[in-house]
Each structure stands twice: as structure tokens, then as C-alpha cells.
Scaffold this motif. Structure first.
Motif, short mmCIF file in Angstrom:
data_model
loop_
_atom_site.label_atom_id
_atom_site.label_comp_id
_atom_site.label_asym_id
_atom_site.label_seq_id
_atom_site.Cartn_x
_atom_site.Cartn_y
_atom_site.Cartn_z
N ALA A 185 0.84 -1.21 0.00
CA ALA A 185 0.00 0.00 0.00
C ALA A 185 0.86 1.25 0.00
CB ALA A 185 -0.93 -0.01 1.22
N TYR A 186 1.94 1.24 0.78
CA TYR A 186 2.84 2.40 0.80
C TYR A 186 3.48 2.60 -0.57
CZ TYR A 186 6.85 5.35 1.51
OH TYR A 186 7.77 6.36 1.36
N ALA A 187 3.96 1.51 -1.16
CA ALA A 187 4.59 1.61 -2.48
C ALA A 187 3.61 2.11 -3.53
CB ALA A 187 5.15 0.25 -2.88
N ALA A 188 2.32 1.82 -3.34
CA ALA A 188 1.30 2.24 -4.31
C ALA A 188 0.84 3.68 -4.09
CB ALA A 188 0.10 1.30 -4.24
N GLY A 189 1.29 4.31 -3.02
CA GLY A 189 0.92 5.71 -2.78
C GLY A 189 -0.38 5.91 -2.04
N VAL A 190 -0.86 4.88 -1.34
CA VAL A 190 -2.08 5.02 -0.54
C VAL A 190 -1.78 5.94 0.64
CG1 VAL A 190 -3.74 3.77 0.91
CG2 VAL A 190 -2.91 2.75 -1.22
N PRO A 191 -2.66 6.90 0.96
CA PRO A 191 -2.42 7.76 2.13
C PRO A 191 -2.49 6.96 3.43
CG PRO A 191 -4.58 8.22 1.18
CD PRO A 191 -3.89 7.29 0.24
N ILE A 192 -1.46 7.08 4.27
CA ILE A 192 -1.33 6.22 5.45
C ILE A 192 -1.20 7.07 6.71
CG2 ILE A 192 0.22 4.59 6.61
CD1 ILE A 192 0.85 3.43 3.82
N ALA A 193 -1.92 6.65 7.75
CA ALA A 193 -1.81 7.27 9.07
C ALA A 193 -1.62 6.16 10.10
CB ALA A 193 -3.05 8.10 9.39
#
Length: 436
Positions: free
Chosen positions: A334-342
Motif C-alpha cells: 500500500a505504501y509503495a502504491a501511494g495510498v495515504p497512510i496514518a
């Protein structure tokens, strides 16, 4: 012509009408300061605190006569960390399932006081509690200064469907179920758009700060499926639309892909866990601006405990083994795909106070340390919709955590919290050991 007031009279009147300047109470001399807005380290800074808020952040180490000076020159100062997924009323153990039949709400409330203090002393000055009725009272007790704990955004009772992850009657025998009667919207169980609307309004009546739905099955609930969808899109939209009327944002527990899709299209603010996300869900989240709160810690914890005979009931154990181990890999993709993460841990599944270990798991999965720290500060404040936490800037709450060394170079430093300030009050000073 009428007499005009003199310049002296006008000056005096203006001085009387203007608010009195607030004197600086404390100055923190920081060796480094983490700029959470831009996810970068700044060199030596002084954080000036007045009346519980940040008065200014200045370059270098400035002296302010009359203010208490706190020496953090060997430390990195950061905004107080924010954990967006905790359960302060409980903590996992092999007795967790039987305790629901033996303990009263007061028992959980007393336990929550210690859990809240542990969380604060670990550097987490704000949390979003996503399920636990007694936490509404814990929040109020913290706000009144009766107990020590973080700022709490509390969901109260999670909203589920019949047999869903947050149905309070899961796993009880037929006689007890008959005595209790079928739960409805008041108890957080819905089966229509009207029920969903009523359940949100009940949470408003209860005093919740945020709404949480269980959009799919869950790992630890006493039910067979851990990932089946449990709301229709229309039911989710009913929750979200009603929540918006009251200024609420909606968090969605979700492991399975179809339940996530329905929750995202229904307008939720966050997806919690997200185990079976794929490229389609990544694109959907980015399109809708939906945040991902990964809870890697909880996934690893339950996968580990699934190997311990008797820790989980037989119905739960296979779910914990199958689902828990996948979350860290999902997070990395998900991080590699650019999903916004909190940032969020699901703490209460694991032991309270160990929340910062999530940073290590995030970095291990491929996220740079600075981005992980930003996820627990600036990003998490964005999820909360708060302009008072998450950044060390003028006017924000003086919520500060400090660790020795440089956590951007070595994320392991987050496990050595040496200073915690919340609202200008020092709860942990350098070199001070927290109470056991």
C-alpha cells in the motif's frame, strides 16, 4: 463640536481592552526538532510554551527570563504521537473471552485508567479509541484532570450487523441470548439504512467523537468469517451521511476486499487493517482520499499468539493465524502504491504502552522513518480533523515527545521515550523511570 478623547485616554482604553500577554512558562531546548508538516529534521530549536500551548518555535537555544528551561539538547523533539486505533478498556489475554461474562463495566473502567497512563508515558499524547463504552467516561476523566492519559477521540460502541464483528451477543448460549433479546441500533447492531441512521444518532446521544463500523468479519470476534462483507453500500452511506450531520468521521474495520470496496464507496474516512487489499482497492482509496490505518502490530501479535495452544478459542485461532500474518506485507504494498497512510496499532490487542513498536514494523516493511513519524503526527491529525495537535507550531497544544538521538537515522530510538509533555504539563522528564 463634542470634545474628542485625548490620545492618552485612547491609549489607556485600548490597553484595557486588549487581552493581556501570556508569559512564557517553559522553554524546551531541543537538539533537533521534527518538522511533521514536511517530514524532515531541523537543527537546534527552542520551543516556547505559554498556558499549555506553543507560543513560538525559534532557531537555536534562546533564554527567556522567568521561564523554566528544560534541557533536551541531546534529544530529538517531536509533536506528541497520535495512535488512531486503540482500545483502552481492554487488553488481550487467554481469559479475555470468559471475562466478558464475569466482569462489570466498572472493572473495565478501572483497568482503563492504567492503560491510558501507560499510553501517555509511551509518548502518545492523543489517541482515537475505536470501541469501548467505558472509554467515553475515561475521556471525560482525563479532560477533567482526574486521571492521567492522552487526549481521547472516542467512538463508544462500534456499529455492526447481526452476527457481525461487533455484535455483542456473538458466542453466548441460547438461554442468555433469549434473556438479553436481539440487539438493535441502541446496542450498535443494524440491518437497514434506517437502523444505521438510528445507531449513529444513538452514538451522538452517548457522546461519541467518531463513528466506527465493522465493515467485514474480524479476527478476534467469536464468529467463523474474518473477512466477509457485513454492510451494504447503502447502509454504509446511511452511516456516513448521518455522521456528517453531527460532524463525525467514520472509521471502518475491514479485512476483506468486498467489504472495503463498499466502505470506501460509501464514504468512510479510514480503512482499519485492510488485510486483503489489492491494486484495485489501492486505486479506489487514492481516488476517494480514504486513509489507511494499518495496525501491523495487532496482525503480528495475533499471528504469534495463534501458535500458543489455548490462547485463542478454536473458532478464532485459524483466523488469527491466516489473517494476522498478512497485514505487514499489505502495508508495504500500500505504501509503495501511494495510498495515504496514518498511524494506528489496534493496541489492546497487544499490551498498552508498546505502541511505538509499530514504527519499527512500518520501517521494516519499506516506509522511510521520517514518513512513519509523519504518519503518527501530521497525517494522524489530518484524519482527526484537528488543527490543535500533530505539529509543533504556534497556537497548537504543547504536546511534545522527545527521544535521545536521531529517530530518522535510527527508528529504534522511538522505543527510548525520555520526555513527554501534554498541554504544557510534563508527564515524563529525562532520566525518569515510569511507574510500573
Amino acid at each position: 463640536m463634542p470634545n474628542r478623547p485625548s490620545a492618552l485616554v485612547l491609549a489607556v482604553a485600548s490597553a484595557l481592552a486588549a487581552p493581556a500577554a501570556v508569559a512564557t512558562d517553559q522553554v524546551l531546548h531541543c537538539g533537533r526538532l521534527f518538522d511533521s508538516r514536511d517530514a524532515r529534521l531541523l537543527d537546534a530549536r527552542s520551543v516556547l510554551v505559554a498556558d499549555g500551548r506553543i507560543e513560538a518555535v525559534r532557531e537555536g537555544h534562546v533564554e527567556v527570563p522567568g521561564a523554566d528551561t528544560i534541557d533536551l539538547r541531546g534529544h530529538t523533539c517531536m509533536p506528541g504521537w497520535i495512535d488512531l486505533h486503540v482500545h483502552l478498556a481492554s487488553e488481550s489475554s487467554p481469559q479475555s473471552y470468559s471475562e466478558g461474562f464475569r466482569l462489570d463495566p466498572e472493572d473495565y473502567a478501572f483497568r482503563s485508567v492504567g492503560y491510558a497512563e501507560r499510553t501517555l508515558l509511551a509518548g502518545f499524547t492523543s489517541v482515537r479509541d475505536l470501541g469501548g463504552e467505558v472509554v467515553l467516561s475515561l475521556r471525560d476523566a482525563v479532560n477533567q484532570g482526574l486521571v492521567r492519559g492522552p487526549r481521547i477521540w472516542a467512538a463508544g460502541k462500534s456499529i455492526a450487523t447481526t452476527g457481525g464483528h461487533a455484535d455483542p451477543t456473538n458466542g453466548i448460549n441460547a438461554r442468555l441470548a433469549h434473556l438479553q433479546g436481539p440487539p438493535g441500533p441502541t446496542e450498535g447492531v443494524v440491518n437497514s439504512v434506517d437502523d444505521a441512521r438510528q445507531a449513529v444518532r444513538q452514538r451522538y446521544k452517548d457522546g461519541s467523537d467518531v463513528i466506527k463500523i465493522t465493515a467485514t468479519g474480524g479476527v478476534l470476534s467469536y464468529a467463523r468469517s474474518g473477512d466477509a462483507p457485513q454492510f451494504t453500500v447503502e447502509e454504509v452511506r446511511s452511516v456516513v451521511d448521518t455522521a456528517r450531520d453531527y460532524g463525525y468521521r467514520v472509521a471502518a474495520h475491514a479485512h476483506g476486499k468486498e467489504g472495503m470496496r463498499r466502505a470506501i464507496e460509501g464514504g468512510v474516512a479510514t480503512i482499519e487493517h485492510g488485510t486483503y487489499m489489492d491494486e484495485e482497492i489501492f486505486r479506489l482509496m487514492k481516488r476517494h482520499g480514504t486513509w489507511y490505518v494499518p495496525t501491523i502490530y495487532a496482525g503480528r501479535f495475533v499471528a504469534e499468539k495463534a501458535q500458543v495452544e489455548g490462547y485463542f478459542p478454536p473458532l478464532v485461532r485459524p483466523k488469527a493465524a491466516a489473517i494476522g500474518a498478512l497485514i505487514q506485507d499489505t502495508f508495504g504494498r500500500a505504501y509503495a502504491a501511494g495510498v495515504p497512510i496514518a498511524f494506528g496499532t489496534d493496541m489492546g490487542v497487544g499490551p498498552h504502552g508498546d505502541n511505538a513498536r509499530e514504527f519499527l514494523y512500518m520501517v521494516e516493511a519499506g516506509m522511510p522513518a521520517a514518513a512513519a513519524l509523519q504518519a503518527a503526527t501530521f497525517n494522524a491529525a489530518e484524519v482527526l480533523g484537528s488543527d490543535e495537535v500533530g505539529i509543533l507550531e504556534t497556537g497548537r497544544h504543547a504536546d511534545v515527545v522527545a527521544v535521545p538521538g536521531d529517530p530518522v537515522a535510527d527508528i529504534g530510538a522511538v522505543m527510548q521515550v525520555d520526555f513527554v509533555m501534554k498541554g504544557g504539563v510534563v508527564h515524563r522528564a529525562p532520566g525518569e523511570r515510569p511507574r510500573p
